[in-house]
Design an enzyme around this catalytic site. Structure first.
Site, PDB file in Angstrom:
ATOM      1  N   THR A 122       0.816  -1.215   0.000  1.00  0.00           N
ATOM      2  CA  THR A 122       0.000   0.000   0.000  1.00  0.00           C
ATOM      3  C   THR A 122       0.854   1.271   0.000  1.00  0.00           C
ATOM      4  OG1 THR A 122      -1.714  -1.186   1.189  1.00  0.00           O
ATOM      5  CG2 THR A 122      -1.849   1.210   1.239  1.00  0.00           C
ATOM      6  N   LEU A 388      -3.098  -7.583   4.463  1.00  0.00           N
ATOM      7  CA  LEU A 388      -1.658  -7.392   4.632  1.00  0.00           C
ATOM      8  C   LEU A 388      -1.122  -6.192   3.862  1.00  0.00           C
ATOM      9  CD1 LEU A 388      -0.555 -11.111   4.329  1.00  0.00           C
ATOM     10  CD2 LEU A 388      -1.161  -9.862   6.380  1.00  0.00           C
ATOM     11  N   CYS A 389      -1.913  -5.146   3.753  1.00  0.00           N
ATOM     12  CA  CYS A 389      -1.441  -3.934   3.083  1.00  0.00           C
ATOM     13  C   CYS A 389      -0.952  -4.232   1.674  1.00  0.00           C
ATOM     14  CB  CYS A 389      -0.305  -3.271   3.861  1.00  0.00           C
ATOM     15  SG  CYS A 389      -0.899  -2.297   5.236  1.00  0.00           S
ATOM     16  N   ASN A 390      -1.586  -5.157   1.019  1.00  0.00           N
ATOM     17  CA  ASN A 390      -1.155  -5.477  -0.336  1.00  0.00           C
ATOM     18  C   ASN A 390      -2.387  -5.665  -1.217  1.00  0.00           C
ATOM     19  OD1 ASN A 390      -0.064  -6.770  -2.688  1.00  0.00           O
ATOM     20  ND2 ASN A 390       1.786  -7.133  -1.491  1.00  0.00           N
TER      21      ASN A 390
END
Ligand SMILES: *Cc1c(COP(=O)(O)O)cnc(C)c1O
Length: 810
Positions: A122, A388-390
């Site tokens: 992110t 997971l910020c992805n």
């Protein structure tokens, strides 16, 4: 395979990582762990040297400056970067490094166009908001962009960013893209710069910047991912690309030589070195000094990143193979793996030591990640779940289309919320990642854990015979009544001869108060603060007070007991300043009355955290309406995941007839519903099962029910018959059953001692799990009668009352 290494690590673990104790830490991609030697070296360094704020003439300042210069060089050497060509800019973390690059590119006259890879974290995605144009490409897209000869020349400067390794599934992306994108320059197009996010990669691999022509212009990383400490990041800049960073507008203390402010505005950036003009404010000099120790100690303990790479590749392969081999009895796989396997030769260049996966039941339905995480945490596994910020990686792994993500968002899906399955699709993944100090035992234990709880070993399910359990004993009575005057604190048992009032919002005085964190206003709960169980409130009608004792070792300066007026007369509450406090309970915003500092001091001292007692204004006139968080379930046939361990046959609970989920009820602090009931017969059955494994038997108190029912003839117990009740009558009062109560690992807290155990959660997870949620006990609410009797005007129940089941569900 590196047996030597593994043996070394095992002996190293005890000395260097004592904080691990019995934890099985598999979140090295979140952060790896700091060694004891590192902390000791840092402490010795700090206490034997006088370090001042750098960049001044005093000896203490000079010492800091000197150390920082050495460590800056040490960082370059660590990544095999020649100081002739590279500079290190210390930043707070990788994200701050990315932001610094974005801040500069944004100031280019024409702006810049941004190309980023789908697997970007992110923090890398966010750069697009500063660009005049942006594209998100997958591998194929990047390849096309790099190799397309006749494409129209880009008209603006391009920044191409990607992760060297995905933090989501550990996939390593081709580092060759850097050189190839640079080669585009020579074709007459405006310059393309490369930004490599090496954060995930560097934790278990050697980043090698030795070949200047193949090195990124900008590389970002966070050191805690390599060394566990300090929390510090770096932006490594190729010097001949560094000029562009000075385009940024902001300057701060430390980055300028001269600043004029009065009458004239003029400043000169420091330009002796690149880092000087980019490091705003006082450097994190203590952290940089710690980094020096971290580099030294890391080398001592592990020799080289290459050894760590080998070891972690071996372990993650074992983990991958283990999870992949798990099969349900019908031979369907238990795990869906999103990470790449290690079956071909050169896999180490293509895959980091991360295994991303999801779990399915034998019919192919998803098992909720949040539920797996709860069970994992009871078993002391540390893993990670979610997006997971992805965002790109998770959408690709799970085939989530943008419209689905938007729809899920509308349906309440957020980062960090509990529910993670929408319309049959799971929204996040589970990630287990290993590090330099992981062992074979760690990964084997995790595979066994998944196998133990999620592999369905029997093909034939017992035929469900609903008549056996829906049969209801006719000799039920109220064994005990308990209220919890302060939410999440100890219970107060109602004496046998007391007629206790029942209200629409629950038993009188139940969850009348709660404790809120003074900083956030959030209601505290026992799951996070087990010691709350030791706070024991009791109601003293004679004196008109709630008396509160602390059952642990109270600090010397707090009284043994405090009293809180039962009266909600505002005169008893805190008067100065705001009398009302804005608080959140289960996400719902509410206004509460607050109390004096003396009272808050008591709670803050015994819990060792700054908290305040709060009470909700009576009457429910304010927006004190929370949704009853009842569980809706689908038809029984697809509900069952486990039936085998339960004595007798078992029919899963069916949902209440009406859709209670959207019905607003005037209750608040009891989280779920007005009244919670458990059945002694079900508890006995559960304890019989626990006894077979030698686990710790559960006391009724761990379920924090208001009503415990029991049947007088012990030999005719009907465990879980409450699942089938639609309504019951206790003495003269009628109650509607609202559905089964979903459980979390809070039931592992012994209410006497505040100590945690794995039971009864572990056994319930094996015997009472439906659609990956775990149930025990039932929600219910009082049904007011308007028949003019005394019982309808002032409804009460008491211990010993006879209980009749009015209606059973199909
Ligand atoms: C951890 C990580 C980040 C973010 O690092 P911060 O320290 O939070 O700035 C970015 N990208 C990747 C690939 C990571 O693994």
């Amino acid at each position: 395979m590196d047996d030597d290494y593994n043996r070394n690590v095992e002996s190293l673990r005890e000395n260097e990582y004592p904080m691990l104790q019995d934890a099985i830490y598999l979140d090295h991609a979140g952060t790896t762990l700091y060694s004891k030697s590192l902390m000791e070296r840092f402490m010795t360094d700090m206490t034997s040297n006088l370090y001042g704020n750098p960049h001044s003439a005093s000896p203490s300042s000079q010492l800091s400056t000197r150390r920082i210069e050495d460590i800056r060089l040490g960082v370059l050497r660590f990544f095999k970067a020649d100081p002739k060509y590279f500079d290190v800019v210390f930043v707070a973390n990788a994200t701050a490094g990315i932001k610094l690059v974005a801040e500069a590119f944004r100031e280019l006259d024409e702006g810049f166009s941004y190309i980023y890879h789908r697997d970007a974290h992110t923090s890398l995605v966010g750069v697009r908001e500063s660009a005049v144009a942006n594209r998100c490409l997958d591998d194929k897209g990047v390849e096309e962009w790099l190799s397309c000869d006749d494409r129209p020349p880009d008209t603006t400067t391009t920044l191409f960013a990607y992760p060297a390794q995905s933090n989501l599934d550990g996939r390593r992306l081709p580092l060759s893209w850097i050189k190839r994108s640079r080669d585009l320059r020579s074709q007459g197009t405006p310059t393309t710069y490369t930004l490599l996010d090496a954060s995930a990669f560097v934790s278990t691999a050697q980043l090698d910047l030795g070949d200047i022509s193949a090195a990124p212009d900008f590389t970002v990383l966070s050191f805690y991912k390599i060394f566990g400490f300090p929390d510090l990041g770096a932006l490594i800049v190729k010097k001949d690309s560094g000029r562009i960073l000075q385009k940024r507008k902001y300057f701060g203390g430390g980055t300028v030589d001269v600043v004029l402010s009065v009458k004239e505005q003029w400043h000169v950036l420091k330009d002796h070195s690149l880092h000087e003009s980019l490091e705003d404010g006082t450097l994190a000099f203590h952290s940089i000094i710690a980094l020096g120790a971290a580099i030294d100690i890391h080398k001592k303990l592990f020799e080289s990143m290459d050894r760590i790479a080998k070891h972690t590749a071996f372990l993650s392969q074992r983990l991958y193979d283990g999870l992949k081999s798990l099969r349900h009895a019908n031979s369907e796989p238990v795990c869906v793996l999103h990470s790449r396997g290690f079956d071909s030769k050169n896999t180490r260049d293509m895959q980091g030591p991360i295994v991303a996966f999801n779990v399915r039941n034998c019919q192919g339905a998803w098992v909720s990640n949040t539920e797996i995480e709860k069970l994992a945490s009871v078993r002391k596994f540390h893993i990670r779940s979610g997006g997971l910020c992805n965002p790109g990686g998770v959408a690709a792994s799970l085939n989530l289309e943008p419209w689905e993500m938007r729809q899920n968002f509308s349906a309440g899906f957020r980062c960090g919320v509990e529910s993670d399955i929408y319309a049959g699709k799971i929204t996040g993944i589970l990630r287990a990642s290993v590090g330099a100090m992981s062992t074979i035992q760690d990964v084997d234990a995790f595979v066994s854990f998944v196998d133990e709880f999620y592999t369905e070993k029997k093909t034939s399910r017992p035929i469900l015979d609903s008549s056996s359990t829906s049969q209801t004993p006719d000799d039920l009575f109220v064994e005990s009544l308990t209220i919890y005057p302060i939410k999440s604190c100890g219970g107060f048992s109602i004496a046998p001869d007391i007629h206790w009032e029942v209200r629409p919002e629950g038993l009188r005085w139940d969850r009348e108060w709660c404790l809120v964190h003074q900083g956030t206003g959030q209601a505290l709960n026992q799951k996070r603060h087990p010691r709350m169980a030791l706070i024991r409130p009791s109601i003293d009608f004679d004196r008109g007070v709630l008396r509160v004792k602390y059952q642990g070792d109270p600090p010397a300066d707090v009284p043994d007991e405090i009293s809180i007026p039962l009266s909600s007369n505002p005169a008893f509450c805190k008067v100065e300043g705001d009398k009302f406090l804005s608080s959140r309970v289960c996400g719902d915003k509410i206004l509460a009355q607050t109390y004096t500092d003396e009272i808050n001091y008591f709670f803050s001292r015994v819990l060792e955290l700054p908290c305040a007692l709060a009470r909700f204004p009576a009457g429910g006139s304010s927006p004190r309406h929370a949704k009853a968080h009842m569980q809706k379930r689908r038809s029984p046939s697809n509900d069952i995941t486990r039936t085998d361990n339960l004595p007798g046959t078992y029919q899963p609970p069916t949902p209440p007839d009406s859709d209670n989920e959207t019905q607003k009820r005037p209750i608040l602090l009891s989280n779920e519903s007005p009244i919670l009931l458990i059945n002694r017969a079900s508890l006995n059955s559960l304890n019989d099962t626990i006894a077979k494994t030698g686990g710790k038997q559960a006391s009724a108190s761990v379920f924090r029910a208001n009503i415990v029912l029991s049947s007088s003839s012990q030999n005719d117990e009907q465990p879980y018959s409450e699942d089938h009740w639609a309504s019951i009558q206790i003495d003269q009062q009628k109650f509607q059953m609202l559905g089964s109560c979903r459980r979390c690992h809070m039931i592992c807290i012994d209410q006497e001692t505040a100590q945690k155990d794995e039971e009864p959660f572990i056994t319930l997870a094996k015997t009472r799990r439906f659609e990956s949620k775990i149930f025990f006990g039932s929600h219910m609410c009082h049904l007011a009668q308007r028949n003019g009797t005394k019982g309808s005007q002032y409804p009460t129940i008491k211990v010993g009352d006879i209980v009749k089941v009015d209606a059973a569900k199909e």
